[in-house]
Design an enzyme around this catalytic site. Sequence first.
Site, PDB file in Angstrom:
ATOM      1  N   GLY A   1     -90.083  -1.720  31.161  1.00  0.00           N
ATOM      2  CA  GLY A   1     -90.771  -1.201  29.981  1.00  0.00           C
ATOM      3  C   GLY A   1     -91.712  -0.052  30.329  1.00  0.00           C
ATOM      4  O   GLY A   1     -91.512   0.663  31.322  1.00  0.00           O
TER       5      GLY A   1
ATOM      6  N   ASP B   1     -90.260  -5.323  22.904  1.00  0.00           N
ATOM      7  CA  ASP B   1     -91.257  -4.678  22.040  1.00  0.00           C
ATOM      8  C   ASP B   1     -90.742  -3.400  21.361  1.00  0.00           C
ATOM      9  O   ASP B   1     -91.343  -2.925  20.398  1.00  0.00           O
ATOM     10  CB  ASP B   1     -92.514  -4.323  22.847  1.00  0.00           C
ATOM     11  CG  ASP B   1     -93.231  -5.556  23.365  1.00  0.00           C
ATOM     12  OD1 ASP B   1     -93.001  -6.652  22.824  1.00  0.00           O
ATOM     13  OD2 ASP B   1     -94.026  -5.427  24.320  1.00  0.00           O
TER      14      ASP B   1
ATOM     15  N   ARG C   1     -88.008 -14.014  24.453  1.00  0.00           N
ATOM     16  CA  ARG C   1     -87.445 -13.220  25.550  1.00  0.00           C
ATOM     17  C   ARG C   1     -86.303 -13.953  26.248  1.00  0.00           C
ATOM     18  O   ARG C   1     -85.733 -13.450  27.210  1.00  0.00           O
ATOM     19  CB  ARG C   1     -88.539 -12.935  26.591  1.00  0.00           C
ATOM     20  CG  ARG C   1     -89.602 -11.993  26.112  1.00  0.00           C
ATOM     21  CD  ARG C   1     -90.230 -11.182  27.216  1.00  0.00           C
ATOM     22  NE  ARG C   1     -90.523 -11.877  28.423  1.00  0.00           N
ATOM     23  CZ  ARG C   1     -91.729 -11.928  29.010  1.00  0.00           C
ATOM     24  NH1 ARG C   1     -92.759 -11.332  28.428  1.00  0.00           N
ATOM     25  NH2 ARG C   1     -91.904 -12.543  30.144  1.00  0.00           N
TER      26      ARG C   1
ATOM     27  N   GLY D   1     -92.178  -7.830  32.194  1.00  0.00           N
ATOM     28  CA  GLY D   1     -91.688  -9.008  31.458  1.00  0.00           C
ATOM     29  C   GLY D   1     -90.170  -8.906  31.312  1.00  0.00           C
ATOM     30  O   GLY D   1     -89.656  -7.830  31.041  1.00  0.00           O
TER      31      GLY D   1
ATOM     32  N   ARG E   1    -100.706 -23.627   8.632  1.00  0.00           N
ATOM     33  CA  ARG E   1    -100.078 -24.053   9.888  1.00  0.00           C
ATOM     34  C   ARG E   1     -99.632 -22.825  10.688  1.00  0.00           C
ATOM     35  O   ARG E   1     -99.164 -21.843  10.105  1.00  0.00           O
ATOM     36  CB  ARG E   1     -98.847 -24.905   9.597  1.00  0.00           C
ATOM     37  CG  ARG E   1     -99.179 -26.212   8.937  1.00  0.00           C
ATOM     38  CD  ARG E   1     -99.607 -27.226   9.996  1.00  0.00           C
ATOM     39  NE  ARG E   1     -99.442 -28.571   9.520  1.00  0.00           N
ATOM     40  CZ  ARG E   1    -100.376 -29.297   8.926  1.00  0.00           C
ATOM     41  NH1 ARG E   1    -101.562 -28.773   8.701  1.00  0.00           N
ATOM     42  NH2 ARG E   1    -100.131 -30.535   8.559  1.00  0.00           N
TER      43      ARG E   1
ATOM     44  N   THR F   1     -93.529  -0.038  33.863  1.00  0.00           N
ATOM     45  CA  THR F   1     -92.471   0.177  34.861  1.00  0.00           C
ATOM     46  C   THR F   1     -92.027   1.633  34.859  1.00  0.00           C
ATOM     47  O   THR F   1     -91.807   2.236  35.914  1.00  0.00           O
ATOM     48  CB  THR F   1     -91.262  -0.731  34.510  1.00  0.00           C
ATOM     49  OG1 THR F   1     -91.713  -2.086  34.523  1.00  0.00           O
ATOM     50  CG2 THR F   1     -90.117  -0.542  35.472  1.00  0.00           C
TER      51      THR F   1
END
Length: 357
Positions: free
Chosen positions: A111, A136, A284, A11, A275, A114
């Site tokens: 991350g 993260d 990101r 990501g 809600r 990887t």
Amino acid sequence: MKRIGLLTSGGDCQALNAAMRGVVKGLSNNVEKLEVYGFLNGYKGLIYGDYRLLTSADFSGILTKGGTILGSSRQPFKLMRVPDENGLDKVEAMKHTYHKLNLNCLVILGGNGTQKTANLLREEGLNIIHLPKTIDNDIYGTDVTFGFQSAINIATDAIDCIHTTAASHNRVFIVEVMGHKVGWLTLYAGVAGGADIILLPEIPYDTEKVVEAITRRTKAGKGFTILAVAEGAISKEDAALSKKEYKEKLAKTKYPSVSYEIAEKINKITGIEVRVTVPGHTQRGGSPCPYDRTLCTRLGSAAAQAIMDEDYGYMIGLVNGKTKRIPLAEVAGKLKTVDPNGQMIKEAKRTGISFGD
Ligand code: F6P
């Protein structure tokens, strides 16, 4: 003469370009001749020999640019040893590309997953430097990952915006923050945004306790409540299930995400309408914040120095404010999670924030 490869995998996040710029500027200002090969779309580019020879122009004006100039993709570590649909051995293919280009080193930005593949390539004899990216902040061995601070800013902005409308309407709102396995982003954005209840994957919640916290606020005359809920927040009952059982439950669920389930539970007990707001991938996106730009320039420059020293096999992290070479073998496969008994949780609880436990 140095020949290096660069790739961004998994990501994306905000300061990937800033980090690559740091590496390339750090090298180009200090070595006589530099060739930089950019592999496109993560490990895919390395596997299938899809790359571009980059020039200094590619690294101009990208300090503030979000995303990645190389593109990214998710190539799960667990499938790296599995041949592709045409029977290609991916690991051998990556080694082949590396040797064909006669690289001195491959700089891999990514991350946890990887990083595991980066370590595998190191074990296979390639010269690897890893830079820890992820919103993260769950990479073991570094104080912080890049992207984290930028994402905190965005998630906090989302909570801030919800705050004003929640207060006007006397409503209960959930803001769902990214993070399936760890709750760092939710914790920091939740505290920064003044959330009343923060639910993290590391602290399974009790619905009754969540409701109690809302009721306490109502009784104290506070008309609204804001919950910051991590994507991976989990109830005490679900945490008692096996991994397999929980996966099966999630596969069958009617809710788009955990927050909708929590909203319904609160509504059933209290009758209050809840809600849900999901900022999702906006967390990101956009330009990296100044902290991340600085961090990435430092990490990139420290990576350049490791390459000039021909000292490979490391993640370049930040430890006690200093850049540090951390052996990949020591950190690959480890996750940095929020300690439910850690100082920050205790401090947050002292100020009245409920973690639903
Ligand atoms: O690992 C970064 C991250 O943004 C997580 O916070 C999130 O759970 C996940 O990626 C989302 O993945 P994808 O972009 O593949 O939907």
